[in-house]
Design a protein around this motif. Sequence first.
Motif, PDB file in Angstrom:
ATOM      1  N   PRO A 169       0.829  -1.217   0.000  1.00 30.30           N
ATOM      2  CA  PRO A 169       0.000   0.000   0.000  1.00 30.30           C
ATOM      3  C   PRO A 169       0.858   1.260   0.000  1.00 30.30           C
ATOM      4  N   GLY A 170       0.522   2.199  -0.866  1.00 27.29           N
ATOM      5  CA  GLY A 170       1.218   3.469  -0.939  1.00 27.29           C
ATOM      6  C   GLY A 170       2.498   3.434  -1.748  1.00 27.29           C
ATOM      7  N   ALA A 171       2.890   2.268  -2.292  1.00 24.86           N
ATOM      8  CA  ALA A 171       4.141   2.188  -3.057  1.00 24.86           C
ATOM      9  C   ALA A 171       3.955   2.851  -4.416  1.00 24.86           C
ATOM     10  N   PRO A 172       4.960   3.587  -4.899  1.00 22.67           N
ATOM     11  CA  PRO A 172       4.841   4.214  -6.219  1.00 22.67           C
ATOM     12  C   PRO A 172       4.890   3.148  -7.315  1.00 22.67           C
ATOM     13  N   ILE A 173       4.136   3.366  -8.371  1.00 20.31           N
ATOM     14  CA  ILE A 173       4.073   2.434  -9.493  1.00 20.31           C
ATOM     15  C   ILE A 173       4.396   3.197 -10.772  1.00 20.31           C
ATOM     16  N   MET A 174       5.364   2.707 -11.504  1.00 16.06           N
ATOM     17  CA  MET A 174       5.703   3.315 -12.791  1.00 16.06           C
ATOM     18  C   MET A 174       4.915   2.634 -13.909  1.00 16.06           C
ATOM     19  N   SER A 175       4.387   3.447 -14.808  1.00 13.25           N
ATOM     20  CA  SER A 175       3.641   2.919 -15.944  1.00 13.25           C
ATOM     21  C   SER A 175       4.164   3.576 -17.215  1.00 13.25           C
ATOM     22  N   VAL A 176       4.498   2.770 -18.198  1.00 13.23           N
ATOM     23  CA  VAL A 176       5.008   3.258 -19.475  1.00 13.23           C
ATOM     24  C   VAL A 176       4.058   2.819 -20.589  1.00 13.23           C
TER      25      VAL A 176
END
Length: 222
Positions: free
Chosen positions: A193-200
């Motif tokens: 929970p709350g972890a940053p997620i990178m999306s490309v």
Amino acid sequence: LSNPSPTVNAQGTLLIATDASINWLSTNQTKGTIAPHATTRIRVNAQSNNLLPGAYTSTLLFTADKNAINNPQSVNVSLTVQPRCSLIVSTNALTFTGIYGQANPNTQSLTLSASASCSGTSSWSATSSVPWLTVTPNSSQLQGVTPSTAMVAVNTTNLAANTYPGTITLTMSPTRNTQTILVQLTVQTPPPPGAPIMSVSPLNINFSVMQGQTVIAPQSMT
């Protein structure tokens, strides 16, 4: 590929500079006698077996005796092998990334077209190697070189976190030409929970240019 120009020597053998024989060009005779004010006809034959699409050039060299004027004479011969009617796809690989227990990854488009040597209407069909991979529509028609679009989707339901390979086989009729698209699906474990997620996006970029073109338009990613 650069092909040296072959010539016909005194024995009528087609030769190139490296002394290797070349077999796509031949004549029905390589020497003879012509009476004064007469003509003779020579049949020149070309065959394209085992030749890749492209342009091939060669030279026939005619020589005469008795101090003939304009001796020798060269005849340039070219053979253009057109590619067969075939299916052209926008990419040969697709990559999807999803999260276990969450929504499926976005669909991706696949553009299909027929080569310039095709005429009339051609049909195509798509077959998936795994149940989690689908193509919509899975068959359609191509009118000449007008492209067609298909949507590729993956379903991560009941798939554990892992990497899954798959393939899409596209078959063109009536030529039976086939193309294979490699597909890789990565299902990741849910992040804390709350972890940053990178999306490309997009996950695939394809450039297509004409030979000799120096300026290629850039493409954008998010």
